[in-house]
Design a protein around this motif. Structure first.
Motif, PDB file in Angstrom:
ATOM      1  N   GLN A 126       0.836  -1.202   0.000  1.00 19.36           N
ATOM      2  CA  GLN A 126       0.000   0.000   0.000  1.00 19.36           C
ATOM      3  C   GLN A 126       0.873   1.255   0.000  1.00 19.36           C
ATOM      4  O   GLN A 126       0.598   2.214  -0.694  1.00 19.36           O
ATOM      5  CB  GLN A 126      -0.914  -0.006   1.220  1.00 19.36           C
ATOM      6  CG  GLN A 126      -1.697   1.270   1.368  1.00 19.36           C
ATOM      7  CD  GLN A 126      -3.171   1.013   1.438  1.00 19.36           C
ATOM      8  OE1 GLN A 126      -3.584  -0.125   1.552  1.00 19.36           O
ATOM      9  NE2 GLN A 126      -3.953   2.044   1.350  1.00 19.36           N
ATOM     10  N   HIS A 127       1.936   1.226   0.791  1.00 17.94           N
ATOM     11  CA  HIS A 127       2.770   2.415   0.941  1.00 17.94           C
ATOM     12  C   HIS A 127       3.949   2.473  -0.026  1.00 17.94           C
ATOM     13  O   HIS A 127       4.540   3.533  -0.204  1.00 17.94           O
ATOM     14  CB  HIS A 127       3.257   2.535   2.386  1.00 17.94           C
ATOM     15  CG  HIS A 127       2.148   2.881   3.318  1.00 17.94           C
ATOM     16  ND1 HIS A 127       1.270   1.949   3.821  1.00 17.94           N
ATOM     17  CD2 HIS A 127       1.747   4.078   3.806  1.00 17.94           C
ATOM     18  CE1 HIS A 127       0.383   2.547   4.581  1.00 17.94           C
ATOM     19  NE2 HIS A 127       0.637   3.840   4.595  1.00 17.94           N
ATOM     20  N   SER A 128       4.319   1.381  -0.657  1.00 21.07           N
ATOM     21  CA  SER A 128       5.428   1.421  -1.609  1.00 21.07           C
ATOM     22  C   SER A 128       5.049   2.223  -2.848  1.00 21.07           C
ATOM     23  O   SER A 128       5.893   2.880  -3.456  1.00 21.07           O
ATOM     24  CB  SER A 128       5.856   0.002  -2.002  1.00 21.07           C
ATOM     25  OG  SER A 128       4.828  -0.655  -2.708  1.00 21.07           O
ATOM     26  N   LYS A 129       3.776   2.223  -3.236  1.00 19.22           N
ATOM     27  CA  LYS A 129       3.320   3.046  -4.354  1.00 19.22           C
ATOM     28  C   LYS A 129       3.493   4.525  -4.017  1.00 19.22           C
ATOM     29  O   LYS A 129       3.871   5.331  -4.851  1.00 19.22           O
ATOM     30  CB  LYS A 129       1.850   2.758  -4.668  1.00 19.22           C
ATOM     31  CG  LYS A 129       1.599   1.371  -5.182  1.00 19.22           C
ATOM     32  CD  LYS A 129       0.108   1.140  -5.357  1.00 19.22           C
ATOM     33  CE  LYS A 129      -0.133  -0.317  -5.661  1.00 19.22           C
ATOM     34  NZ  LYS A 129      -1.538  -0.642  -5.654  1.00 19.22           N
ATOM     35  N   PHE A 130       3.219   4.841  -2.769  1.00 19.13           N
ATOM     36  CA  PHE A 130       3.355   6.215  -2.307  1.00 19.13           C
ATOM     37  C   PHE A 130       4.804   6.688  -2.411  1.00 19.13           C
ATOM     38  O   PHE A 130       5.082   7.819  -2.821  1.00 19.13           O
ATOM     39  CB  PHE A 130       2.858   6.274  -0.855  1.00 19.13           C
ATOM     40  CG  PHE A 130       2.998   7.622  -0.207  1.00 19.13           C
ATOM     41  CD1 PHE A 130       2.190   8.680  -0.594  1.00 19.13           C
ATOM     42  CD2 PHE A 130       3.935   7.832   0.788  1.00 19.13           C
ATOM     43  CE1 PHE A 130       2.317   9.919   0.007  1.00 19.13           C
ATOM     44  CE2 PHE A 130       4.064   9.061   1.387  1.00 19.13           C
ATOM     45  CZ  PHE A 130       3.248  10.109   1.003  1.00 19.13           C
ATOM     46  N   ILE A 148       9.723  -2.768   6.794  1.00 18.65           N
ATOM     47  CA  ILE A 148       8.442  -3.482   6.908  1.00 18.65           C
ATOM     48  C   ILE A 148       8.359  -4.586   5.859  1.00 18.65           C
ATOM     49  O   ILE A 148       7.885  -5.691   6.151  1.00 18.65           O
ATOM     50  CB  ILE A 148       7.266  -2.483   6.806  1.00 18.65           C
ATOM     51  CG1 ILE A 148       7.231  -1.626   8.078  1.00 18.65           C
ATOM     52  CG2 ILE A 148       5.943  -3.203   6.581  1.00 18.65           C
ATOM     53  CD1 ILE A 148       6.272  -0.478   8.033  1.00 18.65           C
ATOM     54  N   ASN A 149       8.861  -4.322   4.665  1.00 18.69           N
ATOM     55  CA  ASN A 149       8.910  -5.336   3.610  1.00 18.69           C
ATOM     56  C   ASN A 149       9.747  -6.537   4.068  1.00 18.69           C
ATOM     57  O   ASN A 149       9.312  -7.682   3.965  1.00 18.69           O
ATOM     58  CB  ASN A 149       9.499  -4.737   2.328  1.00 18.69           C
ATOM     59  CG  ASN A 149       9.585  -5.746   1.193  1.00 18.69           C
ATOM     60  OD1 ASN A 149       8.805  -6.691   1.124  1.00 18.69           O
ATOM     61  ND2 ASN A 149      10.542  -5.542   0.312  1.00 18.69           N
ATOM     62  N   ILE A 150      10.914  -6.252   4.596  1.00 12.28           N
ATOM     63  CA  ILE A 150      11.800  -7.332   5.069  1.00 12.28           C
ATOM     64  C   ILE A 150      11.146  -8.078   6.224  1.00 12.28           C
ATOM     65  O   ILE A 150      11.168  -9.321   6.271  1.00 12.28           O
ATOM     66  CB  ILE A 150      13.174  -6.756   5.464  1.00 12.28           C
ATOM     67  CG1 ILE A 150      13.884  -6.227   4.214  1.00 12.28           C
ATOM     68  CG2 ILE A 150      14.017  -7.791   6.195  1.00 12.28           C
ATOM     69  CD1 ILE A 150      15.114  -5.393   4.501  1.00 12.28           C
ATOM     70  N   ALA A 151      10.554  -7.348   7.167  1.00  7.82           N
ATOM     71  CA  ALA A 151       9.889  -7.989   8.312  1.00  7.82           C
ATOM     72  C   ALA A 151       8.744  -8.886   7.848  1.00  7.82           C
ATOM     73  O   ALA A 151       8.524  -9.972   8.413  1.00  7.82           O
ATOM     74  CB  ALA A 151       9.385  -6.929   9.285  1.00  7.82           C
ATOM     75  N   GLY A 152       8.020  -8.467   6.812  1.00  2.00           N
ATOM     76  CA  GLY A 152       6.934  -9.294   6.267  1.00  2.00           C
ATOM     77  C   GLY A 152       7.461 -10.602   5.695  1.00  2.00           C
ATOM     78  O   GLY A 152       6.901 -11.673   5.959  1.00  2.00           O
ATOM     79  N   TRP A 153       8.551 -10.526   4.937  1.00  2.00           N
ATOM     80  CA  TRP A 153       9.134 -11.737   4.380  1.00  2.00           C
ATOM     81  C   TRP A 153       9.707 -12.643   5.474  1.00  2.00           C
ATOM     82  O   TRP A 153       9.587 -13.865   5.407  1.00  2.00           O
ATOM     83  CB  TRP A 153      10.213 -11.408   3.345  1.00  2.00           C
ATOM     84  CG  TRP A 153       9.612 -10.972   2.045  1.00  2.00           C
ATOM     85  CD1 TRP A 153       9.625  -9.727   1.500  1.00  2.00           C
ATOM     86  CD2 TRP A 153       8.867 -11.795   1.143  1.00  2.00           C
ATOM     87  NE1 TRP A 153       8.932  -9.714   0.315  1.00  2.00           N
ATOM     88  CE2 TRP A 153       8.452 -10.986   0.070  1.00  2.00           C
ATOM     89  CE3 TRP A 153       8.496 -13.136   1.131  1.00  2.00           C
ATOM     90  CZ2 TRP A 153       7.715 -11.459  -1.000  1.00  2.00           C
ATOM     91  CZ3 TRP A 153       7.746 -13.623   0.057  1.00  2.00           C
ATOM     92  CH2 TRP A 153       7.362 -12.789  -0.980  1.00  2.00           C
ATOM     93  N   VAL A 154      10.304 -12.043   6.486  1.00  3.13           N
ATOM     94  CA  VAL A 154      10.828 -12.837   7.607  1.00  3.13           C
ATOM     95  C   VAL A 154       9.679 -13.535   8.345  1.00  3.13           C
ATOM     96  O   VAL A 154       9.795 -14.709   8.723  1.00  3.13           O
ATOM     97  CB  VAL A 154      11.664 -11.965   8.575  1.00  3.13           C
ATOM     98  CG1 VAL A 154      11.975 -12.703   9.860  1.00  3.13           C
ATOM     99  CG2 VAL A 154      12.947 -11.503   7.895  1.00  3.13           C
TER     100      VAL A 154
END
Length: 190
Positions: A126-130, A148-154
């Protein structure tokens, strides 16, 4: 078959090809945990050395059928052979039950990590587009979003690690404990 020959060199076998796990104890107290002396026989924990030896022997047999043969010098004790069998089986049924509880904890852990991963990845997308639309966003905001991207993948990685590698040892232990609780146990007074 080489494995069968090795097992036959290490263990005695019954006529119906069950391995005999032969354990000799000096007295009945060697079978039970010394802290459980006042507990009723059926509720006592087994001695850790006895349990470890028995489990190691069963693992060596690698799924081969077995019986447990105990030789105990307990002429002075008023404990019957059936009481000893029941105490051993109860102990391993209890260990089996504890492993079942671990399964529910693993499922809960898996689901929480999976939901966390989904939430973090949804927030990231949602926020990467921003971030890509505006070049003047501060660097710390970009770092937080990438974190946050890395934490999601972890979180996803941990969830699937929990699913794949968490259930394997629990499943093995459950099978092992169940096999002991269903095995034949012979008790011989010496």
């Amino acid at each position: 078959m080489i494995i069968k020959d090795i097992l036959h060199d290490r263990y005695d076998f019954t006529d119906d090809d069950k391995a005999i796990i032969d354990i000799s104890l000096d007295n009945i107290n060697d079978l039970f945990n010394s802290f459980d002396k006042n507990t009723s026989l059926y509720k006592r924990e087994l001695d850790q050395d006895f349990e470890d030896y028995l489990i190691a022997s069963i693992k060596e047999l690698d799924g081969h059928d077995f019986i447990i043969k105990l030789e105990i010098d307990y002429d002075k004790e008023k404990i019957s052979e059936e009481q000893i069998r029941r105490a051993i089986k109860n102990h391993f049924r209890f260990l089996y039950w504890k492993e079942r509880k671990k399964v529910s904890k693993q499922i809960t852990k898996f689901l929480l990590l999976l939901l966390l991963g989904i939430a973090l990845m949804a927030f990231y997308y949602q926020h990467s587009k921003f971030i890509t639309n505006f070049a003047n966003i501060p660097m710390y905001s970009k770092i937080i979003i990438e974190g946050i991207n890395i934490a999601g993948w972890v979180a996803f990685w941990e969830a699937f690690t929990c699913l794949i590698f968490g259930f394997i040892p629990i499943s093995r232990n459950r099978k092992l404990y169940e096999s002991v609780s269903k095995s034949g146990i012979q008790v011989k007074k010496t």
